[in-house]
Enzyme design. Sequence first.
Site, mmCIF file in Angstrom:
data_model
loop_
_atom_site.group_PDB
_atom_site.id
_atom_site.type_symbol
_atom_site.label_atom_id
_atom_site.label_comp_id
_atom_site.label_asym_id
_atom_site.label_seq_id
_atom_site.Cartn_x
_atom_site.Cartn_y
_atom_site.Cartn_z
ATOM 1 N N ARG A 108 0.846 -1.210 0.000
ATOM 2 C CA ARG A 108 0.000 0.000 0.000
ATOM 3 C C ARG A 108 0.878 1.255 0.000
ATOM 4 O O ARG A 108 0.952 1.974 -0.980
ATOM 5 C CB ARG A 108 -0.949 -0.033 1.216
ATOM 6 C CG ARG A 108 -2.073 1.000 1.155
ATOM 7 C CD ARG A 108 -1.676 2.412 1.545
ATOM 8 N NE ARG A 108 -1.059 2.508 2.860
ATOM 9 C CZ ARG A 108 -0.464 3.607 3.307
ATOM 10 N NH1 ARG A 108 -0.401 4.697 2.562
ATOM 11 N NH2 ARG A 108 0.123 3.617 4.493
ATOM 12 N N ASP A 109 1.567 1.508 1.085
ATOM 13 C CA ASP A 109 2.325 2.765 1.182
ATOM 14 C C ASP A 109 3.427 2.795 0.142
ATOM 15 O O ASP A 109 3.773 3.852 -0.386
ATOM 16 C CB ASP A 109 2.906 2.905 2.592
ATOM 17 C CG ASP A 109 3.215 4.347 2.966
ATOM 18 O OD1 ASP A 109 2.986 5.239 2.129
ATOM 19 O OD2 ASP A 109 3.688 4.583 4.084
ATOM 20 N N HIS A 162 6.340 4.543 12.275
ATOM 21 C CA HIS A 162 6.214 4.452 10.803
ATOM 22 C C HIS A 162 7.181 5.490 10.228
ATOM 23 O O HIS A 162 6.867 6.663 10.129
ATOM 24 C CB HIS A 162 4.758 4.758 10.434
ATOM 25 C CG HIS A 162 4.446 4.785 8.972
ATOM 26 N ND1 HIS A 162 3.667 3.823 8.343
ATOM 27 C CD2 HIS A 162 4.754 5.679 8.001
ATOM 28 C CE1 HIS A 162 3.512 4.127 7.074
ATOM 29 N NE2 HIS A 162 4.167 5.257 6.828
ATOM 30 N N HIS A 167 9.570 6.894 7.312
ATOM 31 C CA HIS A 167 10.108 6.946 5.950
ATOM 32 C C HIS A 167 11.598 7.259 6.088
ATOM 33 O O HIS A 167 12.031 7.867 7.067
ATOM 34 C CB HIS A 167 9.353 8.003 5.133
ATOM 35 C CG HIS A 167 7.955 7.573 4.786
ATOM 36 N ND1 HIS A 167 7.584 7.200 3.525
ATOM 37 C CD2 HIS A 167 6.847 7.420 5.557
ATOM 38 C CE1 HIS A 167 6.309 6.843 3.515
ATOM 39 N NE2 HIS A 167 5.821 6.975 4.739
ATOM 40 N N CYS A 173 4.611 9.088 -0.359
ATOM 41 C CA CYS A 173 3.209 9.486 -0.259
ATOM 42 C C CYS A 173 2.959 10.496 -1.357
ATOM 43 O O CYS A 173 3.665 11.499 -1.443
ATOM 44 C CB CYS A 173 2.898 10.093 1.109
ATOM 45 S SG CYS A 173 1.180 10.663 1.209
HETATM 46 P P1 HMG Z 1 -12.599 14.476 -1.927
HETATM 47 O O1 HMG Z 1 -12.274 14.723 -3.336
HETATM 48 O O2 HMG Z 1 -12.386 15.579 -0.949
HETATM 49 O O3 HMG Z 1 -14.043 13.930 -1.722
HETATM 50 O O4 HMG Z 1 -11.836 13.191 -1.481
HETATM 51 P P2 HMG Z 1 -15.336 14.222 -2.403
HETATM 52 O O5 HMG Z 1 -16.319 13.766 -1.434
HETATM 53 O O6 HMG Z 1 -15.373 15.645 -2.894
HETATM 54 O O7 HMG Z 1 -15.328 13.221 -3.679
HETATM 55 C C1 HMG Z 1 -14.686 13.504 -4.886
HETATM 56 C C2 HMG Z 1 -14.779 12.284 -5.792
HETATM 57 O O8 HMG Z 1 -14.084 11.193 -5.198
HETATM 58 C C3 HMG Z 1 -16.209 11.839 -5.985
HETATM 59 O O9 HMG Z 1 -16.290 11.235 -7.272
HETATM 60 C C4 HMG Z 1 -16.351 10.782 -4.933
HETATM 61 O O10 HMG Z 1 -17.374 9.862 -5.241
HETATM 62 C C5 HMG Z 1 -15.010 10.107 -4.974
HETATM 63 P P3 HMG Z 1 -16.925 12.027 -8.527
HETATM 64 O O11 HMG Z 1 -18.304 12.415 -8.090
HETATM 65 O O12 HMG Z 1 -16.034 13.228 -8.764
HETATM 66 O O13 HMG Z 1 -16.857 11.020 -9.630
HETATM 67 N N1 HMG Z 1 -14.632 9.475 -3.714
HETATM 68 C C6 HMG Z 1 -14.234 8.192 -3.626
HETATM 69 N N2 HMG Z 1 -14.070 7.216 -4.540
HETATM 70 C C7 HMG Z 1 -13.645 6.008 -4.092
HETATM 71 N N3 HMG Z 1 -13.377 5.750 -2.792
HETATM 72 C C8 HMG Z 1 -13.524 6.701 -1.863
HETATM 73 C C9 HMG Z 1 -13.981 7.975 -2.272
HETATM 74 N N4 HMG Z 1 -14.222 9.134 -1.599
HETATM 75 C C10 HMG Z 1 -14.620 10.030 -2.488
HETATM 76 N N5 HMG Z 1 -13.259 6.419 -0.591
HETATM 77 C C11 HMG Z 1 -10.693 11.674 -0.147
HETATM 78 C C12 HMG Z 1 -11.665 12.823 -0.160
HETATM 79 C C13 HMG Z 1 -10.156 11.483 1.254
HETATM 80 C C14 HMG Z 1 -11.441 10.433 -0.584
HETATM 81 C C15 HMG Z 1 -9.561 11.978 -1.116
HETATM 82 O O14 HMG Z 1 -8.951 13.170 -0.684
HETATM 83 C C16 HMG Z 1 -8.535 10.903 -1.228
HETATM 84 O O15 HMG Z 1 -8.801 9.798 -1.671
HETATM 85 N N6 HMG Z 1 -7.273 11.225 -0.859
HETATM 86 C C17 HMG Z 1 -6.173 10.298 -0.961
HETATM 87 C C18 HMG Z 1 -5.656 10.009 0.382
HETATM 88 C C19 HMG Z 1 -4.558 8.972 0.278
HETATM 89 O O16 HMG Z 1 -4.790 7.839 -0.105
HETATM 90 N N7 HMG Z 1 -3.320 9.368 0.671
HETATM 91 C C20 HMG Z 1 -2.242 8.464 0.746
HETATM 92 C C21 HMG Z 1 -2.403 7.540 1.921
HETATM 93 S S1 HMG Z 1 -2.054 8.320 3.502
HETATM 94 C C22 HMG Z 1 -0.349 8.068 3.694
HETATM 95 O O17 HMG Z 1 0.294 7.607 2.782
HETATM 96 C C23 HMG Z 1 0.275 8.365 5.017
HETATM 97 C C24 HMG Z 1 0.559 7.108 5.829
HETATM 98 O O18 HMG Z 1 1.383 6.203 5.098
HETATM 99 C C25 HMG Z 1 1.248 7.448 7.146
HETATM 100 C C26 HMG Z 1 2.444 8.395 6.980
HETATM 101 O O19 HMG Z 1 3.398 8.059 6.274
HETATM 102 O O20 HMG Z 1 2.349 9.473 7.559
HETATM 103 C C27 HMG Z 1 -0.742 6.372 6.161
HETATM 104 MG MG MG Z 2 3.612 6.387 5.007
#
Ligand code: HMG
Ligand code: MG
Length: 286
Positions: free
Chosen positions: A13-14, A208, A210, A241
């Site tokens: 995933r990450d 966690h 990086h 990320c």
């Molecule tokens: P948004 O754009 O603010 O939400 O997304 P929205 O409600 O305005 O929706 C926009 C569109 O996205 C819509 O589709 C929704 O249906 C769709 P449209 O009408 O335009 O066709 N949508 C979704 N589709 C599928 N699954 C969903 C979903 N939600 C909305 N769940 C949201 C908000 C949070 C979903 C968005 O900002 C997003 O997906 N962000 C990505 C976040 C992400 O994955 N980041 C990387 C992981 S975190 C990380 O890596 C850190 C970590 O490793 C720890 C560390 O290192 O610190 C964990």
């Molecule tokens: Mg991470």
Amino acid sequence: MSDLVTLHEVGPRDGLQNEPNLIATADKVRLINLLGTSGLRHIEVGSFVSPKWVPQMADTAQVLAQIAPNTAQTAVLVPNMKGWDGFIAARQPSTDYQVAVFISASEGFSQSNVGCSIADSVDRLAPVIKAAQSAGVALRGYVSCVTDCPFDGPTAPAAVAHAVAMLRGLAPMPISLGDTIGHGTPHTVAAMLRAVLAHTPAQDLAGHFHDTGGRAIDNISLSLDMGLRAFDTAVGGLGGCPYAPGALGNVATETVLARLHADGIHTGVDADVIAQAAELAKGMRS
Ligand code: HMG
Ligand code: MG
């Protein structure tokens, strides 16, 4: 002898989420299946986030359907109820799942990563957490940018403790503390851990790290000294990320294993299998 340290494998995933070219579902499944034979007890296999934001994770439902059952707990990231519904539709009977919810300790990263404030992201997660509790699905919380934020600079330790308290105020759950951009040093990590450990027991925390700054192993050693016994790692050092500029790979599972095993610290993970998986993972990189 009992295992002292638990590794949470986050490479599928990450790690893979940051790869610019789409990786075939079959390749992800092959990697996860191999990891599943290594003795790892937690493998994060994907995320139910917006495919517009993270296209690489768009096939997570297919991944859940195709991976072989194994003894590891299968973790997925879920950001909102739409993601929860996607998970429920895709989950397989008799698999042990963990749903990981994520917030940031810094406002800049919260806006970049999930498009809203920290407080709004917690509100968005409240129904997900309730649904997971009702369904009996294990939870995990991530707090990002625990020492530094790519947008806001250094993160105050109190902000991290507050973020942890917000998630654990919704439900008891273990928390993974993310040095998202790998700028943490033993000094800043120690200050952050002191603030968090004042309210949260070490057994409920994971590190966690990086490895952007090459300090991940030092930070793990320091965290071990401060009582942490769980760490997130990514096979082959995959990672980053997409919403944190400068966030390079997660610390490599094989590097952490080598260090822990050399120190006589048991993990229950077979380093030979991880070495094979690291080769496979590296071959998937663009
Ligand atoms: P948004 O754009 O603010 O939400 O997304 P929205 O409600 O305005 O929706 C926009 C569109 O996205 C819509 O589709 C929704 O249906 C769709 P449209 O009408 O335009 O066709 N949508 C979704 N589709 C599928 N699954 C969903 C979903 N939600 C909305 N769940 C949201 C908000 C949070 C979903 C968005 O900002 C997003 O997906 N962000 C990505 C976040 C992400 O994955 N980041 C990387 C992981 S975190 C990380 O890596 C850190 C970590 O490793 C720890 C560390 O290192 O610190 C964990
Ligand atoms: Mg991470």
